[in-house]
Design a protein around this motif. Sequence first.
Motif, PDB file in Angstrom:
ATOM      1  N   GLY A 175     -32.924   7.812  -5.652  1.00 36.41           N
ATOM      2  CA  GLY A 175     -33.214   9.221  -5.859  1.00 36.41           C
ATOM      3  C   GLY A 175     -33.049  10.038  -4.594  1.00 36.41           C
ATOM      4  O   GLY A 175     -32.457  11.128  -4.607  1.00 36.41           O
ATOM      5  N   LEU A 176     -33.561   9.524  -3.481  1.00 37.09           N
ATOM      6  CA  LEU A 176     -33.390  10.214  -2.198  1.00 37.09           C
ATOM      7  C   LEU A 176     -31.912  10.337  -1.838  1.00 37.09           C
ATOM      8  O   LEU A 176     -31.470  11.356  -1.307  1.00 37.09           O
ATOM      9  CB  LEU A 176     -34.127   9.454  -1.091  1.00 37.09           C
ATOM     10  N   ALA A 177     -31.151   9.279  -2.129  1.00 36.35           N
ATOM     11  CA  ALA A 177     -29.712   9.337  -1.859  1.00 36.35           C
ATOM     12  C   ALA A 177     -29.052  10.426  -2.698  1.00 36.35           C
ATOM     13  O   ALA A 177     -28.165  11.144  -2.222  1.00 36.35           O
ATOM     14  CB  ALA A 177     -29.076   7.983  -2.149  1.00 36.35           C
ATOM     15  N   GLY A 178     -29.505  10.576  -3.954  1.00 38.75           N
ATOM     16  CA  GLY A 178     -28.961  11.638  -4.784  1.00 38.75           C
ATOM     17  C   GLY A 178     -29.228  13.013  -4.194  1.00 38.75           C
ATOM     18  O   GLY A 178     -28.359  13.887  -4.221  1.00 38.75           O
ATOM     19  N   LEU A 179     -30.426  13.207  -3.631  1.00 37.15           N
ATOM     20  CA  LEU A 179     -30.738  14.460  -2.950  1.00 37.15           C
ATOM     21  C   LEU A 179     -29.811  14.670  -1.758  1.00 37.15           C
ATOM     22  O   LEU A 179     -29.325  15.778  -1.516  1.00 37.15           O
ATOM     23  CB  LEU A 179     -32.189  14.467  -2.483  1.00 37.15           C
ATOM     24  N   ASN A 238     -23.463  10.455   4.793  1.00 42.35           N
ATOM     25  CA  ASN A 238     -23.814   9.307   5.628  1.00 42.35           C
ATOM     26  C   ASN A 238     -25.272   8.903   5.433  1.00 42.35           C
ATOM     27  O   ASN A 238     -25.607   7.712   5.408  1.00 42.35           O
ATOM     28  CB  ASN A 238     -23.538   9.631   7.101  1.00 42.35           C
ATOM     29  N   GLN A 239     -26.157   9.900   5.290  1.00 41.50           N
ATOM     30  CA  GLN A 239     -27.557   9.611   5.010  1.00 41.50           C
ATOM     31  C   GLN A 239     -27.688   8.932   3.654  1.00 41.50           C
ATOM     32  O   GLN A 239     -28.454   7.975   3.494  1.00 41.50           O
ATOM     33  CB  GLN A 239     -28.345  10.922   5.039  1.00 41.50           C
ATOM     34  N   LEU A 266     -28.564   4.128   0.051  1.00 38.83           N
ATOM     35  CA  LEU A 266     -28.035   3.342  -1.066  1.00 38.83           C
ATOM     36  C   LEU A 266     -27.845   1.877  -0.684  1.00 38.83           C
ATOM     37  O   LEU A 266     -28.041   0.984  -1.526  1.00 38.83           O
ATOM     38  CB  LEU A 266     -26.716   3.953  -1.544  1.00 38.83           C
ATOM     39  N   ARG A 267     -27.492   1.619   0.542  1.00 36.12           N
ATOM     40  CA  ARG A 267     -27.380   0.212   0.976  1.00 36.12           C
ATOM     41  C   ARG A 267     -28.742  -0.458   0.949  1.00 36.12           C
ATOM     42  O   ARG A 267     -28.856  -1.643   0.598  1.00 36.12           O
ATOM     43  CB  ARG A 267     -26.735   0.158   2.357  1.00 36.12           C
ATOM     44  N   ARG A 268     -29.782   0.276   1.322  1.00 38.75           N
ATOM     45  CA  ARG A 268     -31.138  -0.266   1.220  1.00 38.75           C
ATOM     46  C   ARG A 268     -31.507  -0.507  -0.248  1.00 38.75           C
ATOM     47  O   ARG A 268     -32.132  -1.515  -0.585  1.00 38.75           O
ATOM     48  CB  ARG A 268     -32.134   0.690   1.876  1.00 38.75           C
ATOM     49  N   ASN A 299     -23.257   5.600  -7.203  1.00 39.19           N
ATOM     50  CA  ASN A 299     -23.650   6.590  -6.197  1.00 39.19           C
ATOM     51  C   ASN A 299     -23.115   6.229  -4.819  1.00 39.19           C
ATOM     52  O   ASN A 299     -22.761   7.118  -4.025  1.00 39.19           O
ATOM     53  CB  ASN A 299     -25.172   6.721  -6.164  1.00 39.19           C
ATOM     54  N   LEU A 300     -23.046   4.933  -4.534  1.00 39.50           N
ATOM     55  CA  LEU A 300     -22.470   4.505  -3.256  1.00 39.50           C
ATOM     56  C   LEU A 300     -20.998   4.916  -3.173  1.00 39.50           C
ATOM     57  O   LEU A 300     -20.521   5.361  -2.117  1.00 39.50           O
ATOM     58  CB  LEU A 300     -22.609   2.998  -3.087  1.00 39.50           C
TER      59      LEU A 300
END
Length: 470
Positions: free
Chosen positions: A45-49, A57-58, A63-65, A79-80
């Motif tokens: 979800g944070l990656a989507g934001l 890059n953020q 997403l890797r985590r 998403n990646l």
Amino acid sequence: MSATTPHPRLAEAFERHRAGDLAAAEQAYRAVLAERGEDADALNGLAGLSLVQRRPNQALALLRRALAQRPESAVIWSNLARAALGSGRSEDAARAAQRACELGGDTVDDLLLLGNALRDLDRTDESEAAFERAAQKAPGQLAPAYNLAISHLTAGQHERALRELKALTARFPAQPAVRHSLANALAAVGRHAEALVEYRATTEQSPGFVAAWTNYALTCLEVGELDEAAAALDHALDLRPGEPVAVAAAGVLAQREGDAARIAQLFDVDRVIVAGELPLPAQVPDRQAWHDAIEAEILALPHLRRDLASKTTRDGRQSGNLAAIGHGALGAFVAALRETLAARIDAHASRQHGVDPVLVAPPPARWHLNLWATVLDPAGHQDPHLHPSGWLSGVYYLRAAASPDDRAGWIEFGAPPTVLQGDTPPTVHALQPREGELVTFPSYLYHRTVPHRGDGLRISLAFDVVPLPA
């Protein structure tokens, strides 16, 4: 609470996210992580934001985590792929999209991601196959058919793309992007009068479409309609001051009209080009040995590909994006380049005083780096081009292969493609490449390389500083 049980605040985070309340969504996602640790849903979800905020890059790091917790999630792999595409990592995007397709059953969205990543890599046949599969799954949808047509256009299959885009324009007349691409296809096959009709229709339909105004102006320049080109460029630059392609077109117009004041602003060599030796990283005692190591790593790259259809390299090879490399000699170069670019951005920004404001984009507060290697064989060269996504562009020379006598292997600035040139020769500045030298220039500046001579390779690392939203 079991680690597999959804955290109660995730529902709140998702709802805030869907509602567009990004600050509240981020707070809820972070509350989940603070309590639970590495929660794949919260990280995704944070990656989507981050993707919405154009922080690819953020997003990649998050997403890797997330994948470390849930490696079989098609959604996270998808998403990646989006994040990798957004940061110019087309190879990573293709791998991620392929994995998403394998895990998620070839959804239309994942096939489109895969096709776009493969198109960026000039893997034309594979890209077309992905778009074809998407079109078969969704025969009535615009996106698969449109992307397939754009893939044909990018690959130089102009007549095929033209037929497809005409059909799509008839089916989807309210879509200005489709009409704009039809105009581009018409211009590419030399049907300029028809292209101008479609560009005008696009700008009437969507007055804020900057690329349509710019390409309209470029086609006007090709056919000698200078007044019409000037009016279109005024619109483009009013909408987006400093837009690189529009500024480049303004430079072509200035050269065609003999506008000495604007020529001086755009092509003053002492102002627009900065050249100087790249400082050696502290851990690198010898530049030549460092160059040898970088060269060996470049020549071993699996994605160093020859004469890509969508690139301007001729008789040579070009890599994908190398900006994410963090190890070896190339990793040391990336780190040194990033450090030096901060000073170069300031230097170029300080030279913009007194320039017409519509020709100047402010220096980016946030940016990401696109970096690629170019290996030219004897007689290899780059055709005239510019870098439309950048604010600042540049090149570092590992092997210069430049003759001091006849400009073989030199880089030339200021001359657009021949179809845009008028009767008056353009203002051109030539620079002899020197090994170890970093040359930077505004991304709007047309440039080419003169074919080099001799038996050796000409090896360079080129880059763009690509602005991100503040």
